[in-house]
Design an enzyme around this catalytic site. Structure first.
Site, short mmCIF file in Angstrom:
data_model
loop_
_atom_site.label_atom_id
_atom_site.label_comp_id
_atom_site.label_asym_id
_atom_site.label_seq_id
_atom_site.Cartn_x
_atom_site.Cartn_y
_atom_site.Cartn_z
N GLU A 63 0.64 -1.40 0.00
CA GLU A 63 0.48 0.35 -0.11
C GLU A 63 1.13 1.25 0.19
O GLU A 63 2.18 0.65 0.67
CB GLU A 63 -0.81 -0.10 1.65
CG GLU A 63 -1.43 1.33 1.78
CD GLU A 63 -3.20 1.09 2.29
OE1 GLU A 63 -3.81 1.50 2.16
OE2 GLU A 63 -2.05 0.42 3.38
N LYS A 133 -10.46 1.86 -2.72
CA LYS A 133 -10.01 1.27 -1.47
C LYS A 133 -11.64 1.86 -0.93
O LYS A 133 -12.52 2.89 -1.15
CB LYS A 133 -9.73 1.96 -0.43
CG LYS A 133 -9.82 1.46 1.11
CD LYS A 133 -8.34 2.02 1.85
CE LYS A 133 -8.49 1.88 3.36
NZ LYS A 133 -7.53 2.84 3.94
N CYS A 174 -5.98 -3.17 2.46
CA CYS A 174 -5.74 -3.12 3.75
C CYS A 174 -6.80 -2.40 4.62
O CYS A 174 -7.19 -3.69 5.81
CB CYS A 174 -5.36 -0.58 4.13
SG CYS A 174 -4.26 -1.07 5.54
#
Length: 296
Positions: A63, A133, A174
């Site tokens: 990331e 995301k 994440c």
């Protein structure tokens, strides 16, 4: 006889063809990330080529591999996808090395909005998937860490999978790892591997990084890869590191520490079929009572 209500089973799991072999070598790159964007990208490209030399067929980056992680950096480092300089470099590296590249994440600018975005490039350098995301990292742990991505970033709204040599792979980023519904939907779509570029911190990393990776692998009976930047204790946001790969039995195949490094491992999809046939939860779920659905 009434048919029972169960999850759809991907056709691949009905019958195993004779001489069925589905495996590939994956490289998970835990690299140092600093304030120099060009230097970060150059380091990532170098690692892609090194992984290829070691036999990797698919390479995954962490990331925010081209910028420091933090709300104050996203605007400065953001670029358009796929026309930005980082994307062009990833495309070129994938084509030159002849590998599939899961390009970690980068801050993406689209109009007035910013996203935390993962791009995927095939061995010819073509863009085959883009994932923004979906679950933004907004948390407040008193005396530990407070962070609010939504102050700067917009949330994506599309679940994203792609095919690699006949194997379906899902992408999360994440904080997405915490949401089992998302991983379940990707598994229902036929995924055998989920890849999460991520940068857990020094509070949540020790508590939940490995736990969540093993939980998702166990819940969905598939491979899970988490790819973190290396730890930099001088950074404003200190990443936990510990890039790891978990198999469908929820066993940690390999895990790094805090320093830069690379995991090289074989991902065998036959193991997915083995687990799913021996513990057949897909056909045992009571979808007449509960279900997880994809709202398109």
């Amino acid at each position: 006889m009434c048919e029972s209500a169960t999850d759809a089973v991907h056709p691949r799991f009905f019958r195993k063809p004779e001489h069925y072999v589905r495996a590939f070598k994956i490289a998970l790159i835990q690299m140092s990330v600093g304030p120099d964007k060009a230097k970060n990208v150059a380091a990532a490209i170098s690692e892609i080529h090194k992984a290829k030399e070691k036999g990797a067929q698919l390479v995954a980056l962490p990331e925010c591999f081209n910028s420091p992680y933090g709300t104050k950096y996203f605007e400065e480092y953001a670029e358009e996808v796929p026309s930005g300089s980082t994307c062009r470099a990833l495309s070129r590296a994938a084509a030159e090395a002849g590998v599939c590249v899961v390009g970690g994440t980068l801050p993406e600018r689209c109009g007035h909005a910013l996203y935390n975005t993962c791009t995927v490039w095939d061995g010819s350098g073509a863009l085959v998937a883009t994932y923004r995301k979906m679950h933004l990292f907004d948390i407040d742990i008193p005396n530990k860490i407070t962070f609010k991505e939504s102050e700067v970033l917009s949330a994506g709204d599309q679940i994203t999978t792609f095919d690699y040599q006949g194997i379906k792979i899902g992408i999360g980023i994440c904080y997405d790892l915490r949401f089992i519904e998302m991983s379940h939907l990707m598994a229902k779509q036929g995924c055998s591997l989920l890849i999460y570029p991520g940068a857990f911190n020094m509070t949540t990393g020790p508590k939940h990084w490995e736990l969540l990776a093993r939980a998702r692998a166990n819940d969905e009976q598939l491979w899970v890869a988490l790819v973190s930047p290396a730890r930099d204790t001088t950074a404003g946001y200190v990443a936990w590191g510990h890039t790891l790969l978990v198999d469908p039995w929820a066993t940690v195949v390999d895990q790094l520490g805090e320093a830069p490094g690379t995991i090289m491992a074989d991902v065998d999809v036959n193991l997915v079929e083995e687990v799913r046939s021996q513990i057949p939860i897909r056909v045992q779920r009571r979808t007449d009572i509960y279900d997880t659905v994809h709202k398109k």
